[in-house]
Write an enzyme that holds these catalytic residues in place. Structure first.
Site, PDB file in Angstrom:
ATOM      1  N   TYR A  53      22.695 -29.497   3.252  1.00  0.00           N
ATOM      2  CA  TYR A  53      23.377 -28.916   4.414  1.00  0.00           C
ATOM      3  C   TYR A  53      23.569 -29.959   5.499  1.00  0.00           C
ATOM      4  O   TYR A  53      22.780 -30.877   5.618  1.00  0.00           O
ATOM      5  CB  TYR A  53      22.565 -27.746   4.975  1.00  0.00           C
ATOM      6  CG  TYR A  53      22.416 -26.567   4.062  1.00  0.00           C
ATOM      7  CD1 TYR A  53      23.214 -26.411   2.934  1.00  0.00           C
ATOM      8  CD2 TYR A  53      21.459 -25.584   4.316  1.00  0.00           C
ATOM      9  CE1 TYR A  53      23.058 -25.321   2.095  1.00  0.00           C
ATOM     10  CE2 TYR A  53      21.313 -24.491   3.486  1.00  0.00           C
ATOM     11  CZ  TYR A  53      22.102 -24.365   2.371  1.00  0.00           C
ATOM     12  OH  TYR A  53      21.943 -23.284   1.552  1.00  0.00           O
ATOM     13  N   LEU A 240      26.992 -11.248   2.944  1.00  0.00           N
ATOM     14  CA  LEU A 240      28.300 -10.841   3.472  1.00  0.00           C
ATOM     15  C   LEU A 240      29.444 -11.491   2.693  1.00  0.00           C
ATOM     16  O   LEU A 240      30.591 -11.465   3.137  1.00  0.00           O
ATOM     17  CB  LEU A 240      28.418 -11.191   4.961  1.00  0.00           C
ATOM     18  CG  LEU A 240      27.427 -10.493   5.889  1.00  0.00           C
ATOM     19  CD1 LEU A 240      27.685 -10.899   7.336  1.00  0.00           C
ATOM     20  CD2 LEU A 240      27.500  -8.980   5.739  1.00  0.00           C
ATOM     21  N   LEU A 245      32.734  -9.494   3.794  1.00  0.00           N
ATOM     22  CA  LEU A 245      32.329  -8.108   4.005  1.00  0.00           C
ATOM     23  C   LEU A 245      32.282  -7.716   5.481  1.00  0.00           C
ATOM     24  O   LEU A 245      32.099  -6.547   5.807  1.00  0.00           O
ATOM     25  CB  LEU A 245      30.974  -7.843   3.330  1.00  0.00           C
ATOM     26  CG  LEU A 245      31.060  -7.639   1.819  1.00  0.00           C
ATOM     27  CD1 LEU A 245      29.704  -7.841   1.155  1.00  0.00           C
ATOM     28  CD2 LEU A 245      31.614  -6.255   1.499  1.00  0.00           C
ATOM     29  N   GLY A 247      34.890  -7.897   7.190  1.00  0.00           N
ATOM     30  CA  GLY A 247      36.241  -7.390   7.383  1.00  0.00           C
ATOM     31  C   GLY A 247      37.165  -8.357   8.103  1.00  0.00           C
ATOM     32  O   GLY A 247      38.360  -8.089   8.231  1.00  0.00           O
TER      33      GLY A 247
END
Length: 350
Positions: A53, A240, A245, A247
């Site tokens: 990362y 998610l 998820l 939206g």
């Protein structure tokens, strides 16, 4: 905040794990310090990172997230014991990390030392193998015949796994790591590490983290059943679905600064027609329940039997607050059944 035992270890972790992979690209040191402080105030004691990362992974961002966490602990040494710190060694395939070579026992030993230096701590609580040396059915490689299992040299891979185990044992005996876990692995991978540990009197894994969410629940039931009975903590990442998820990507929207506007190493394979349809229906249900779509997805994940701690990530403090609140909602008794009505229509849309 609720807590649970991390597999067969003696560590208790919060049901929410603070993900960190945006720190170093989408988030800076100040943002990270704020997230760590707020998460701790909410009772979160579990933090996950990786040598690879920040994300998206590049030579320039390699190790940045661990360095940010290390800077926090250097400034707040009294806070170290408040956290269970988990990090990961990258697998093969990235040219700027060990020339894209396999994980070996010696690579583990060297990588642990490097992570400890960046994290500025004496011991890593959970050291994880980011992905196995063999190709595993993750990152949209789970449909029949996308990869081959029959051409894998089982004996060779077991020998590699034994070598890795010996490197992990060396680090445990040296006090550099407490436990180890797996990531992006399979039921066979878990089983083989456990059997090798038994046969050679070596430490066994305590956890595995795989992608798991309403759009991608392939680990249910077989892998998760195995985790429950073998005392392996199951840690969902991307609950998610990389933000889908929530939206915010409906109708191919691309909010400024969002993850999908950045380079994606494996492409936007999650963005399928069926996934879009599923998200639209989950958003409608969330609206009916008076919660956000993200909270619906996280609350569902938390209530799946066998899930130990869900890894959440956020780029803003508001998102972090929203996500943590999902684990404290007063949900109707038929919540899971109402979600299941939609899930059965779109069981694996990507």
């Amino acid at each position: 905040m609720k807590y649970t035992q991390l597999g067969s270890s003696n560590i208790n972790v919060s049901r929410v794990c603070l993900g960190t992979m945006t720190w170093g690209v989408q988030n800076n040191q100040h943002d990270a310090d704020q997230q760590i402080a707020f998460a701790s105030e909410c009772g979160i004691n579990f933090m996950d990172t990786a040598e690879m990362y920040a994300v998206p992974p590049t030579p320039e961002t390699y190790g940045k997230t661990e360095e940010i966490i290390g800077n926090y602990f250097a400034k707040n040494p009294q806070k170290r014991n408040n956290w269970v710190v988990a990090t990961k060694i990258a697998g093969n395939g990235l040219p700027w990390i060990r020339n894209a070579t396999n994980i070996t026992g010696q690579a583990v030993i060297n990588a642990v030392d490097a992570s400890l230096k960046r994290l500025q701590i004496d011991t890593i609580d959970v050291y994880q193998l980011h992905w196995p040396n063999r190709t595993s059915p993750h990152f949209a490689k789970h449909r029949p015949n996308q990869i081959s299992f029959s051409n894998v040299d089982t004996k060779e891979h077991k020998a590699q796994m034994l070598d890795i185990l010996q490197g992990l044992e060396h680090c445990i005996k040296a006090g550099k790591i407490r436990h180890y876990g797996l990531s992006d692995d399979t039921t066979w991978g878990i089983h083989t590490f456990i059997e090798l540990a038994k046969e050679h009197n070596l430490p066994r894994p305590v956890s595995i983290q795989n992608e798991f969410n309403l759009l991608h629940a392939k680990d249910w039931p077989y892998l998760i059943e195995h985790c429950v009975h073998e005392e392996i903590a199951y840690l969902p990442w991307s609950p998610l679905a990389t933000g889908m998820l929530s939206g915010k990507y409906l109708n191919n929207a691309r909010p400024e600064g969002s993850r999908w506007t950045l380079m994606q190493r494996n492409g936007l394979f999650r963005n399928t027609e069926f996934a879009q349809q599923a998200v639209a229906e989950y958003c409608q249900l969330a609206n009916q329940l008076g919660i956000t779509p993200s909270q619906l997805a996280l609350a569902w994940c938390d209530q799946v039997d066998g899930v130990t701690s869900t890894i959440i990530g956020a780029t803003t403090q508001e998102q972090l607050q929203e996500n943590i609140a999902a684990f404290q909602l007063n949900l109707p008794s038929d919540f899971m059944a109402r979600v299941d009505e939609i899930w059965r229509k779109y069981p694996l849309p990507y």
